[in-house]
Design a protein around this motif. Structure first.
Motif, PDB file in Angstrom:
ATOM      1  N   VAL A 139       0.828  -1.198   0.100  1.00 19.82           N
ATOM      2  CA  VAL A 139       0.035   0.058   0.063  1.00 19.82           C
ATOM      3  C   VAL A 139       0.775   1.172   0.106  1.00 19.82           C
ATOM      4  CG1 VAL A 139      -1.634   1.289   1.455  1.00 19.82           C
ATOM      5  CG2 VAL A 139      -2.070  -1.151   0.952  1.00 19.82           C
ATOM      6  N   MET A 140       2.009   1.167   0.735  1.00 21.18           N
ATOM      7  CA  MET A 140       2.780   2.390   0.752  1.00 21.18           C
ATOM      8  C   MET A 140       3.793   2.597  -0.430  1.00 21.18           C
ATOM      9  SD  MET A 140       4.329   2.075   4.628  1.00 21.18           S
ATOM     10  CE  MET A 140       5.157   3.476   4.706  1.00 21.18           C
ATOM     11  N   SER A 141       3.827   1.546  -1.427  1.00 20.03           N
ATOM     12  CA  SER A 141       4.829   1.669  -2.336  1.00 20.03           C
ATOM     13  C   SER A 141       4.407   2.546  -3.467  1.00 20.03           C
ATOM     14  CB  SER A 141       5.118   0.060  -2.886  1.00 20.03           C
ATOM     15  OG  SER A 141       5.878   0.343  -4.049  1.00 20.03           O
ATOM     16  N   ASP A 146       5.644   2.414  -6.277  1.00 18.44           N
ATOM     17  CA  ASP A 146       6.014   1.714  -7.623  1.00 18.44           C
ATOM     18  C   ASP A 146       4.761   1.005  -8.032  1.00 18.44           C
ATOM     19  OD1 ASP A 146       8.702   2.982  -7.495  1.00 18.44           O
ATOM     20  OD2 ASP A 146       9.264   0.870  -6.442  1.00 18.44           O
ATOM     21  N   VAL A 147       3.785   0.997  -7.078  1.00 17.30           N
ATOM     22  CA  VAL A 147       2.624  -0.069  -7.214  1.00 17.30           C
ATOM     23  C   VAL A 147       1.545   1.142  -7.568  1.00 17.30           C
ATOM     24  CG1 VAL A 147       0.787  -1.330  -6.370  1.00 17.30           C
ATOM     25  CG2 VAL A 147       3.315  -1.601  -5.531  1.00 17.30           C
ATOM     26  N   THR A 148       0.680   0.623  -8.627  1.00 16.05           N
ATOM     27  CA  THR A 148      -0.308   1.730  -9.333  1.00 16.05           C
ATOM     28  C   THR A 148      -1.505   1.927  -8.179  1.00 16.05           C
ATOM     29  OG1 THR A 148      -1.667  -0.010 -10.218  1.00 16.05           O
ATOM     30  CG2 THR A 148      -0.004   0.782 -11.736  1.00 16.05           C
ATOM     31  N   ILE A 149      -2.214   2.946  -8.354  1.00 15.33           N
ATOM     32  CA  ILE A 149      -2.936   3.558  -7.136  1.00 15.33           C
ATOM     33  C   ILE A 149      -4.402   2.392  -7.335  1.00 15.33           C
ATOM     34  CG2 ILE A 149      -4.811   5.268  -6.884  1.00 15.33           C
ATOM     35  CD1 ILE A 149      -2.209   6.030  -5.953  1.00 15.33           C
ATOM     36  N   PRO A 150      -4.897   1.914  -8.479  1.00 12.03           N
ATOM     37  CA  PRO A 150      -6.095   0.937  -8.237  1.00 12.03           C
ATOM     38  C   PRO A 150      -5.561  -0.268  -7.484  1.00 12.03           C
ATOM     39  CG  PRO A 150      -5.951   1.809 -10.493  1.00 12.03           C
ATOM     40  CD  PRO A 150      -4.590   2.154  -9.684  1.00 12.03           C
ATOM     41  N   ILE A 151      -4.463  -0.675  -7.466  1.00  7.24           N
ATOM     42  CA  ILE A 151      -3.786  -1.894  -6.710  1.00  7.24           C
ATOM     43  C   ILE A 151      -3.627  -1.606  -5.218  1.00  7.24           C
ATOM     44  CG2 ILE A 151      -1.945  -3.670  -6.473  1.00  7.24           C
ATOM     45  CD1 ILE A 151      -1.509  -3.255  -9.544  1.00  7.24           C
TER      46      ILE A 151
END
Length: 1045
Positions: free
Chosen positions: A43-45, A47-52
């Motif tokens: 959740v904090m990353s 690099d991960v897209t917002i929907p995920i």
């Protein structure tokens, strides 16, 4: 745990084709140690897209809210899932940082997580949260501040309702954080950027949360308080940037500049209302209130009057800021100190602020023509009233006209000027405002001699002509004013006739829907207040009813449904032929409302209104079996929909409708409904058992033979009762369950002997477990007494059989001793009557009577107690039967206004005293001191000494013993029993009566005298019914009888 793999699973949850498989994977791995912290890392990353990240944070929120608090396993249940302490420690370590860094959309969900964690772990396991917030608030990086403030807000919210010691951890934390909040606010005030304003708003929300229910005087000293008042003043004074005027007006109120002002004035109002009013605050704040009133009133009033001046000069002020400003000024009207400062400006406020607010506006105009349904919804929305500047204007107008000299006269002069002057400045919109103000002041005007007699002139000259206005809003206002003054005593009948005809005509023929709605409501108030309206409406009642049904369907307005509830009982005969059409119409509208309901309170209120109106129709038609049979199918369709779809909020109304349907007779379809009720009970537990009780009672008593013809009927009801009594809920439901058993015993006597052992065993099992209330205990005993009265030999056979499993104590002896011990706990007519009959049955058993040695000395005194209670209960019943309430003529009453140096303590005093009384009782109990704090109503001459708390509570569930022509009279039975014992068992009779004192002996003789009188009346009635003699003056049984007289 591998965060990359977790990211892939979360990605799959937002793909409809892979969702189910991904959710199954999550449910398999979520209990593994390390899962929750890994999820938070995803959740904090960045690099991960917002929907995920969104999918992850929602899953984390659900995991924390359900699994953070440690729960123990229930008996026989698996151990519930808890997040492991190792994982909890890791999450606590990084959650504040996560909130500080997260984008807004993620942050909202993380704040919910934080609140759950603080609730369970602060301060015992996690004091560091305060240090973390402290560090981020100190940071030179402005980006850190908003997240830290949101964390602080969650901490404050967790302690919102706590007082005293329970609030201590928050106060300790705020000793460190409040000065930082203040410094940050002062530093931000020079910066008018959006980011700065959002942070200022959050600081104000935190401060409001801190003072909402308690003002911590140790933390917020006078010096600190003065600083915060200055902050609030500056927020209110600071002009909003010009560029905000380019934003559409509907969206402007959501801008952070206006939100800031809203929270500032909201806080000012809360401080004044709760802590700044010496006559209305709690004892500990009285000194503070006096200081507040004299120190801050002038400055704050000056600022708020400036806000109103902006509005007067056609500058934009957001609706919530305006509403709260008017509410603050309304508080000022009551206090002498603030009124002196406000008085010179008050009429200008009425003329230039309240009057325009209460006049038809451009926004009204737009809504009227583009969306009349929404216009109606807005005007009748009770939730809107809490935030509407118009409602605040009405409240302020009433306050100052009721409480302060000259204000009413000057206001009325202004209204009359507008109504009489024909000029461009005083067009229809201004007339609307003037009539709106006069209608708002209706209560005051009708109590003032000088105005009361002029109301008819007002109606004839200025209200009725507007019914013919070309402007729809003026026709609607005319209906509204007429409804406001509907209670006036019309001296001129022709005026009343014209008023009613114009209103009916508006309802039937007007082309504007809002006018029809107002006309319907005016008609309702005229029917309630003016007797002659009933005859005037009668010729057109069918047309009016049809029109109202159409309006209900079109507007889904609860107020219009109430109009129908008024009309149907008044015109039952005239509407008989329409009854089915009315029910069908209401049912269709209900289905439409329920199908389009997205969970809004308004829809729920409308749906309940429709169900209540259906109930009214059933109530008035219940003596017409053919009509009831016609309507039944439609009503069952509605009830079936509610029960099949588990729409819990309408269960109560649905069960009431069923009760109407089986009150006089029970159709085949209604017997099938019993099965549906049983399924609902199994599914939703016993939560609705008390609501089911009237329907179940009808099934047993209305057609007892049909009830007994199918053993499943008895089994269903017994199983429900069993579930409730085995639940140990110790509430109303258990009392109702026991009552239902008693009803079955008395109603089905001689036909359910095979069921009685189960009844008795169930009751005894419940009595062996802890019973906290005397109400439940006596109701359980009453089931056994009912079996004893019906068949004493059967009861004692059952008890002896059960005795085998309890070798150490006599069940029979325990039952009798408990019964006699609790004799003063039996209340009402029925319970006491059954007790007397039960004792008589016991005494009449002769040689087969169980051993009564231990209770013999108490039996006769117990009977005297019961008869004393019966005497009171019969008196109460007679008073209730004779109670023909005559409406007293309302006196002309000129309300006193306050002089300028008086505070208004009338409005607040009672609540204030009650608060003090409650506190005194509570505090003294906490300190082990017995204080009874009670407010005496000195103007009441009622004597409540003989008040029986449940004189009618459960007695509405009648048995054959409660029927009007019941041949069993407890007085006659008691006298016959005791007299027979004196000859058949003289030794036993002596043991019973030798304990009586001279006074008690007199009481016994008085009961015997009354028994003879009742017997004479019974005989007389029997002879009369068999065609014998008839008294012109019947021998009355005295309802009031003094023992020993």
């Amino acid at each position: 745990m591998d965060t990359r793999k977790l990211t892939e699973i979360l990605r799959a949850t937002i793909d409809p084709n892979q969702r189910q498989q991904a959710e199954e994977q999550l449910s398999q791995i979520h209990k593994i140690i390390g899962f929750a912290p890994s999820l938070l890392q995803v959740v904090m990353s960045n690099d991960v897209t917002i929907p995920i990240r969104q999918a992850g944070v929602v899953y984390l929120k659900n995991l924390i809210t359900t699994g953070w608090k440690e729960k123990d396993a229930e008996d026989g249940e698996p151990i519930p899932f808890n997040i492991h302490e190792q994982d909890r420690a890791m999450i606590r370590d990084i959650i504040v940082e996560a909130i500080v860094q997260a984008p807004e959309i993620i942050r909202v969900q993380l704040c919910v997580c934080l609140k759950a964690i603080i609730k369970n772990d602060f301060p015992t396991r996690w004091t560091q949260v305060v240090d973390k917030i402290h560090i981020y608030l100190q940071s030179p990086e402005p980006n850190c501040w908003m997240g830290a403030l949101l964390c602080l807000y969650q901490l404050i919210k967790c302690y919102e309702y706590n007082v005293g010691e329970k609030r201590a951890p928050l106060i300790e934390a705020m000793n460190l954080l409040l000065p930082m909040m203040y410094n940050l606010m002062v530093n931000l005030q020079a910066d008018q950027s959006i980011e700065s304003m959002l942070m200022q708003k959050q600081i104000l929300k935190c401060f409001f949360g801190l003072i909402k229910y308690m003002l911590p005087m140790d933390l917020i000293t006078k010096e600190v308080f003065t600083k915060w008042m200055e902050v609030l003043r500056l927020v209110m004074e600071k002009p909003v940037p010009e560029h905000t005027l380019q934003v559409d007006e509907d969206e402007r109120m959501e801008l952070p500049w206006w939100k800031c002002k809203k929270w500032a004035v909201h806080t000012l109002y809360r401080l004044f209302e709760r802590y700044g009013s010496p006559v209305n605050t709690r004892e500990e704040y009285v000194q503070f209130a006096e200081w507040y009133l004299t120190t801050f009133t002038g400055g704050i009033l000056e600022v708020l009057l400036r806000v109103l001046d902006q509005y007067r000069n056609k500058m934009y002020v957001s609706p919530r800021v305006l509403q709260q400003t008017l509410s603050y000024i309304d508080q000022c009207v009551s206090h002498a100190h603030s009124w002196k400062l406000l008085k010179p400006h008050m009429f200008a406020v009425i003329q230039d602020v309240l009057f325009p607010l209460m006049s038809y506006s451009d926004a009204d105009e737009e809504l009227w023509f583009t969306d009349p349904h929404e216009y109606i919804r807005m005007k009748f929305d009770i939730f809107e009233d809490y935030v509407s500047p118009v409602t605040a204007a009405q409240t302020l107008l009433i306050s100052c006209c009721r409480k302060r000299k000259e204000m009413l006269d000057r206001t009325m002069h202004l209204c009359m000027q507008v109504l009489t002057a024909q000029s461009i400045e005083n067009g229809p919109r201004q007339r609307d405002g003037a009539l709106h103000m006069m209608g708002t002041l209706n209560d005051i005007l009708l109590k003032k001699k000088v105005y009361k007699w002029q109301v008819e002139t007002l109606i004839s000259q200025y209200v009725l002509p507007e019914y013919r206005s070309p402007y729809g809003y003026m026709r609607a206002r005319a209906c509204w004013v007429l409804h406001s003054f509907a209670t006036v005593r019309f001296k001129n009948d022709a005026l009343l006739v014209e008023s009613v005809h114009l209103t009916i005509n508006a309802l039937l023929t007007d082309t504007d829907l809002p006018v029809k709605v107002e006309a319907a409501i005016a008609l309702q108030t005229l029917l309630s207040s003016q007797e002659k309206t009933r005859a005037l409406l009668e010729p057109q009642v069918k047309a009016v009813t049809s029109e109202i049904l159409k309006i209900i369907r079109e507007t889904e307005n609860d107020n219009v449904a109430n109009v129908l509830q008024k009309i149907v009982p008044l015109y039952t005969e005239q509407l008989m032929s329409m009854a089915f059409e009315i029910i069908e119409h209401l049912a269709t509208t209900f289905s439409k409302v329920v199908e389009t309901d997205s969970g809004s309170d308004e829809k729920a209120i409308t749906a309940m209104g429709l169900l209540n109106t259906m109930e009214t129709v059933l109530n008035v038609m219940e003596d017409n079996p053919e009509i009831m049979a016609q309507m039944e199918k439609t009503v069952l369709r509605v009830v079936g929909h509610i029960l099949h779809h588990n729409i819990l909020e309408y269960y109560e109304e649905a069960l009431t409708l069923l009760c109407n349907l089986n009150a006089k007779s029970i159709s085949e379809d209604m017997w099938k409904v019993l099965e549906l009720i049983y399924k609902v009970f199994e599914k939703d537990g016993y939560d609705y058992f008390t609501d089911m009780m009237p329907v179940l009672h009808n099934y047993i008593t209305v057609d007892t033979n049909a009830f007994l013809s199918n053993e499943n009927h008895m089994l269903a009801i017994f199983n429900m009762v069993k579930v409730v009594l085995n639940w140990d809920s110790e509430d109303e439901a258990e009392i109702h369950a026991a009552k239902l058993l008693e009803v079955m015993v008395l109603q089905c006597s001689g036909k359910i002997d095979n069921c009685l052992p189960s009844f008795v065993e169930l009751v005894l099992n419940r009595l062996t477990r802890k019973v906290k209330t005397s109400e439940l205990r006596t109701m359980l005993l009453q089931v056994l007494i009912a079996v004893l009265y019906y068949n004493p030999h059967l009861l004692f056979t059952i008890l002896n059989k059960l005795q085998e499993s309890v070798p150490n104590a006599s069940i029979t002896q325990h039952f009798i001793k408990q019964w006699i011990h609790d004799i003063d706990c039996f209340m009402g007519l029925h319970d006491r009557k059954l007790c007397v009959l039960g004792i008589c049955t016991l005494l009449e058993m002769g040689a087969q009577r169980p051993n009564l040695d231990e209770v013999i000395p108490k039996i006769m005194p117990s009977c005297l107690t019961l008869f004393e209670g019966l005497k009171r209960a019969y008196e109460l019943k007679a008073e209730g039967d004779d109670d023909t309430s005559t409406e007293e003529e309302e006196e002309d009453e000129d309300e006193e206004v306050l002089s300028s140096d008086e505070d208004d303590i009338e409005d607040m005093n009672n609540e204030y005293l009650e608060n003090l009384a409650r506190m005194a009782t509570k505090n003294s109990a906490a300190q082990g001191v017995n204080v009874t704090a009670k407010i005496e109503e000195y103007d009441s001459d009622d004597d409540d000494e003989d008040y029986d708390p449940d004189e009618t509570a459960i007695e509405c569930f009648t048995t054959p013993l409660d029927e009007k022509d019941c041949p069993v009279d407890e007085y006659i039975r008691f006298k016959n029993t005791v007299t027979a014992l004196s000859t058949s068992e003289p030794a036993f009779y002596h043991a019973l009566t030798s304990v009586l004192s001279e006074e008690q002996q007199k009481q016994l003789n008085a009961i015997f005298v009354l028994a003879d009188q009742r017997k004479a009346q019974q005989d007389s009635k029997r002879i009369e019914q068999s065609g014998g003699y008839s008294f012109t003056v019947p021998a009355q049984v005295p309802t009031k009888f003094k023992f020993g007289s």
